[in-house]
Write a protein that holds these residues in place. Structure first.
Motif, PDB file in Angstrom:
ATOM      1  N   MET A  93       0.840  -1.199   0.000  1.00 25.69           N
ATOM      2  CA  MET A  93       0.000   0.000   0.000  1.00 25.69           C
ATOM      3  C   MET A  93       0.878   1.253   0.000  1.00 25.69           C
ATOM      4  O   MET A  93       1.895   1.299   0.684  1.00 25.69           O
ATOM      5  N   GLU A  94       0.477   2.202  -0.803  1.00 23.61           N
ATOM      6  CA  GLU A  94       1.286   3.424  -0.851  1.00 23.61           C
ATOM      7  C   GLU A  94       0.862   4.365   0.267  1.00 23.61           C
ATOM      8  O   GLU A  94      -0.314   4.664   0.429  1.00 23.61           O
ATOM      9  N   SER A  95       1.833   4.815   1.051  1.00 21.08           N
ATOM     10  CA  SER A  95       1.443   5.770   2.085  1.00 21.08           C
ATOM     11  C   SER A  95       2.031   7.122   1.722  1.00 21.08           C
ATOM     12  O   SER A  95       3.202   7.237   1.399  1.00 21.08           O
ATOM     13  N   ASN A  96       1.202   8.135   1.743  1.00 23.88           N
ATOM     14  CA  ASN A  96       1.632   9.457   1.326  1.00 23.88           C
ATOM     15  C   ASN A  96       1.779  10.370   2.534  1.00 23.88           C
ATOM     16  O   ASN A  96       0.789  10.749   3.152  1.00 23.88           O
ATOM     17  N   GLY A  97       3.028  10.678   2.866  1.00 25.19           N
ATOM     18  CA  GLY A  97       3.276  11.601   3.973  1.00 25.19           C
ATOM     19  C   GLY A  97       3.974  12.847   3.498  1.00 25.19           C
ATOM     20  O   GLY A  97       4.624  13.541   4.279  1.00 25.19           O
ATOM     21  N   ASN A  98       3.871  13.116   2.189  1.00 21.09           N
ATOM     22  CA  ASN A  98       4.620  14.237   1.605  1.00 21.09           C
ATOM     23  C   ASN A  98       4.243  15.588   2.217  1.00 21.09           C
ATOM     24  O   ASN A  98       3.084  15.827   2.550  1.00 21.09           O
ATOM     25  N   ILE A  99       5.265  16.450   2.291  1.00 17.97           N
ATOM     26  CA  ILE A  99       5.064  17.801   2.821  1.00 17.97           C
ATOM     27  C   ILE A  99       5.382  18.816   1.717  1.00 17.97           C
ATOM     28  O   ILE A  99       6.477  18.785   1.143  1.00 17.97           O
ATOM     29  N   ALA A 100       4.411  19.665   1.411  1.00 16.35           N
ATOM     30  CA  ALA A 100       4.582  20.675   0.361  1.00 16.35           C
ATOM     31  C   ALA A 100       4.768  22.041   1.011  1.00 16.35           C
ATOM     32  O   ALA A 100       3.972  22.435   1.859  1.00 16.35           O
ATOM     33  N   ILE A 101       5.823  22.737   0.600  1.00 12.91           N
ATOM     34  CA  ILE A 101       6.077  24.080   1.138  1.00 12.91           C
ATOM     35  C   ILE A 101       6.222  25.077  -0.015  1.00 12.91           C
ATOM     36  O   ILE A 101       7.113  24.932  -0.852  1.00 12.91           O
ATOM     37  N   ASP A 102       5.335  26.041  -0.063  1.00 12.97           N
ATOM     38  CA  ASP A 102       5.398  27.058  -1.115  1.00 12.97           C
ATOM     39  C   ASP A 102       5.548  28.441  -0.499  1.00 12.97           C
ATOM     40  O   ASP A 102       5.339  28.630   0.702  1.00 12.97           O
ATOM     41  N   GLY A 103       5.841  29.401  -1.376  1.00 13.23           N
ATOM     42  CA  GLY A 103       5.931  30.779  -0.903  1.00 13.23           C
ATOM     43  C   GLY A 103       6.846  31.599  -1.795  1.00 13.23           C
ATOM     44  O   GLY A 103       7.528  31.048  -2.663  1.00 13.23           O
ATOM     45  N   PRO A 104       6.855  32.916  -1.585  1.00 10.81           N
ATOM     46  CA  PRO A 104       7.673  33.798  -2.419  1.00 10.81           C
ATOM     47  C   PRO A 104       9.163  33.687  -2.112  1.00 10.81           C
ATOM     48  O   PRO A 104       9.561  32.997  -1.171  1.00 10.81           O
ATOM     49  N   ALA A 105       9.964  34.382  -2.913  1.00  8.50           N
ATOM     50  CA  ALA A 105      11.420  34.332  -2.773  1.00  8.50           C
ATOM     51  C   ALA A 105      11.875  34.828  -1.405  1.00  8.50           C
ATOM     52  O   ALA A 105      11.404  35.850  -0.916  1.00  8.50           O
ATOM     53  N   GLY A 106      12.774  34.075  -0.793  1.00  8.67           N
ATOM     54  CA  GLY A 106      13.385  34.509   0.457  1.00  8.67           C
ATOM     55  C   GLY A 106      12.504  34.368   1.693  1.00  8.67           C
ATOM     56  O   GLY A 106      12.812  34.926   2.739  1.00  8.67           O
ATOM     57  N   ALA A 107      11.432  33.586   1.598  1.00 10.77           N
ATOM     58  CA  ALA A 107      10.531  33.432   2.743  1.00 10.77           C
ATOM     59  C   ALA A 107      11.080  32.419   3.754  1.00 10.77           C
ATOM     60  O   ALA A 107      10.493  32.217   4.810  1.00 10.77           O
ATOM     61  N   GLY A 108      12.186  31.777   3.401  1.00  9.70           N
ATOM     62  CA  GLY A 108      12.795  30.813   4.323  1.00  9.70           C
ATOM     63  C   GLY A 108      12.461  29.369   4.005  1.00  9.70           C
ATOM     64  O   GLY A 108      12.758  28.467   4.787  1.00  9.70           O
ATOM     65  N   LYS A 109      11.863  29.141   2.832  1.00  5.77           N
ATOM     66  CA  LYS A 109      11.421  27.792   2.484  1.00  5.77           C
ATOM     67  C   LYS A 109      12.543  26.756   2.514  1.00  5.77           C
ATOM     68  O   LYS A 109      12.379  25.690   3.088  1.00  5.77           O
ATOM     69  N   SER A 110      13.684  27.095   1.883  1.00  9.48           N
ATOM     70  CA  SER A 110      14.704  26.051   1.757  1.00  9.48           C
ATOM     71  C   SER A 110      15.344  25.734   3.112  1.00  9.48           C
ATOM     72  O   SER A 110      15.600  24.564   3.403  1.00  9.48           O
ATOM     73  N   THR A 111      15.557  26.740   3.945  1.00 11.53           N
ATOM     74  CA  THR A 111      16.112  26.481   5.285  1.00 11.53           C
ATOM     75  C   THR A 111      15.178  25.563   6.061  1.00 11.53           C
ATOM     76  O   THR A 111      15.598  24.557   6.644  1.00 11.53           O
ATOM     77  N   ILE A 112      13.897  25.914   6.041  1.00 15.41           N
ATOM     78  CA  ILE A 112      12.903  25.143   6.798  1.00 15.41           C
ATOM     79  C   ILE A 112      12.762  23.738   6.223  1.00 15.41           C
ATOM     80  O   ILE A 112      12.758  22.744   6.958  1.00 15.41           O
ATOM     81  N   ALA A 113      12.670  23.655   4.901  1.00 18.05           N
ATOM     82  CA  ALA A 113      12.454  22.356   4.262  1.00 18.05           C
ATOM     83  C   ALA A 113      13.626  21.413   4.536  1.00 18.05           C
ATOM     84  O   ALA A 113      13.429  20.228   4.817  1.00 18.05           O
ATOM     85  N   ARG A 114      14.842  21.968   4.491  1.00 19.55           N
ATOM     86  CA  ARG A 114      16.020  21.133   4.714  1.00 19.55           C
ATOM     87  C   ARG A 114      16.045  20.602   6.147  1.00 19.55           C
ATOM     88  O   ARG A 114      16.244  19.404   6.386  1.00 19.55           O
ATOM     89  N   LEU A 115      15.811  21.482   7.109  1.00 25.04           N
ATOM     90  CA  LEU A 115      15.819  21.063   8.518  1.00 25.04           C
ATOM     91  C   LEU A 115      14.716  20.052   8.810  1.00 25.04           C
ATOM     92  O   LEU A 115      14.905  19.073   9.524  1.00 25.04           O
ATOM     93  N   LEU A 116      13.581  20.305   8.210  1.00 26.55           N
ATOM     94  CA  LEU A 116      12.429  19.428   8.425  1.00 26.55           C
ATOM     95  C   LEU A 116      12.703  18.023   7.880  1.00 26.55           C
ATOM     96  O   LEU A 116      12.417  17.012   8.530  1.00 26.55           O
ATOM     97  N   ALA A 117      13.302  17.979   6.693  1.00 28.18           N
ATOM     98  CA  ALA A 117      13.613  16.691   6.066  1.00 28.18           C
ATOM     99  C   ALA A 117      14.602  15.912   6.934  1.00 28.18           C
ATOM    100  O   ALA A 117      14.454  14.711   7.143  1.00 28.18           O
ATOM    101  N   GLU A 118      15.599  16.640   7.461  1.00 28.75           N
ATOM    102  CA  GLU A 118      16.599  16.018   8.331  1.00 28.75           C
ATOM    103  C   GLU A 118      15.919  15.417   9.559  1.00 28.75           C
ATOM    104  O   GLU A 118      16.151  14.278   9.932  1.00 28.75           O
ATOM    105  N   ARG A 119      15.054  16.214  10.172  1.00 28.43           N
ATOM    106  CA  ARG A 119      14.347  15.828  11.394  1.00 28.43           C
ATOM    107  C   ARG A 119      13.474  14.590  11.172  1.00 28.43           C
ATOM    108  O   ARG A 119      13.388  13.718  12.013  1.00 28.43           O
ATOM    109  N   LEU A 120      12.852  14.516  10.004  1.00 26.61           N
ATOM    110  CA  LEU A 120      11.890  13.440   9.738  1.00 26.61           C
ATOM    111  C   LEU A 120      12.498  12.268   8.979  1.00 26.61           C
ATOM    112  O   LEU A 120      11.818  11.287   8.695  1.00 26.61           O
TER     113      LEU A 120
END
Ligand code: CDP
Length: 226
Positions: free
Chosen positions: A1-28
């Motif tokens: 069974m496919e389990s979908n736990g994907n996290i989508a993060i959007d937003g304008p330039a410089g909103a901090g998406k990549s910093t947050i996404a990277r840390l979150l991925a590490e944590r999870l």
């Protein structure tokens, strides 16, 4: 069974998406996918080849003929390859930042990138950041976030980053570049930058990355939109 736990993060330039996404991925222990880096890699190649950035069919063909790969090195650093060349540093050059939105608004380019991105997310354990992830690339992602911050704050953050990397730019130049890019990204016809109605909006102005991560994890543990 496919389990979908994907996290989508959007937003304008410089909103901090990549910093947050990277840390979150590490944590999870998830995979971090920086979709902006993919558009940047293609823009870098188009600039290097001297292509006309208003030639939509030329850019679409380029997207079809380009191999873009995201990889994590043993130290955990995210690397970007374009046709097997490491372009991790080059895609952050101001010239690429100034032109990337022109490349990213081409429908044929987006079609190709979205196809690759969906394939990368098939494990169901990715944190993906971009402009159209919650609305377009992964509409079924159970966890969606839209990060924003004031233009001044976003420009200041990007300016500090670029200065640290040794780029000679002024705060005003950075602010103008971000403002223009946001405008192009929000006004384009295909998959514009817009908040998915079900995404949680987080204004990161004055918040530390840790505070943002805590808000996101609280929402994820609470079960997302469902
Ligand atoms: O990191 P920064 O906020 O500067 O931007 P980025 O995430 O590296 O994205 C660079 C550009 O790629 C954006 O300004 C968009 O034009 C484009 N992009 C997009 O169209 N769709 C995405 N999913 C991600 C980026």
């Amino acid at each position: 069974m496919e389990s979908n736990g994907n996290i989508a993060i959007d937003g304008p330039a410089g909103a901090g998406k990549s910093t947050i996404a990277r840390l979150l991925a590490e944590r999870l222990n998830y995979l971090y996918i920086d979709t902006g880096a993919m558009y940047r890699a293609l823009a870098w190649k188009a600039l290097r080849k001297g292509l006309d950035l208003t030639d939509e069919s030329g850019l679409s063909r380029l997207a079809e003929d380009t191999e873009i790969m995201l990889r994590v090195d043993p130290e955990g650093k995210n690397l970007v390859y374009c046709d097997h060349v490491d372009v991790t540093e080059d895609i952050r050059l101001p010239e690429v930042s100034r032109n990337v939105s022109l490349v990213a608004k081409v429908p044929g380019v987006r079609r190709r990138m979205v196809e690759l991105q969906r394939r990368m997310a098939s494990s169901g354990r990715v944190v993906m950041d971009g402009r159209d992830i919650g609305t377009h690339v992964l509409p079924d992602a159970p966890y969606k976030f839209f990060l924003t911050a004031s233009l001044d704050e976003r420009a200041r953050r990007r300016f500090m980053e670029l200065k640290q990397q040794g780029h000679a730019v002024t705060l005003d130049e950075v602010k103008e570049e971000i403002r223009m890019r946001d405008h192009t990204d929000a006004k384009r016809e295909v998959a514009p930058l817009v908040q998915a109605p079900e995404a949680m909006l987080i204004d990161t102005t004055g918040l530390s990355p840790e505070e943002v991560i805590r808000m996101i994890l609280a929402r994820c543990h609470g079960g997302g939109k469902h």
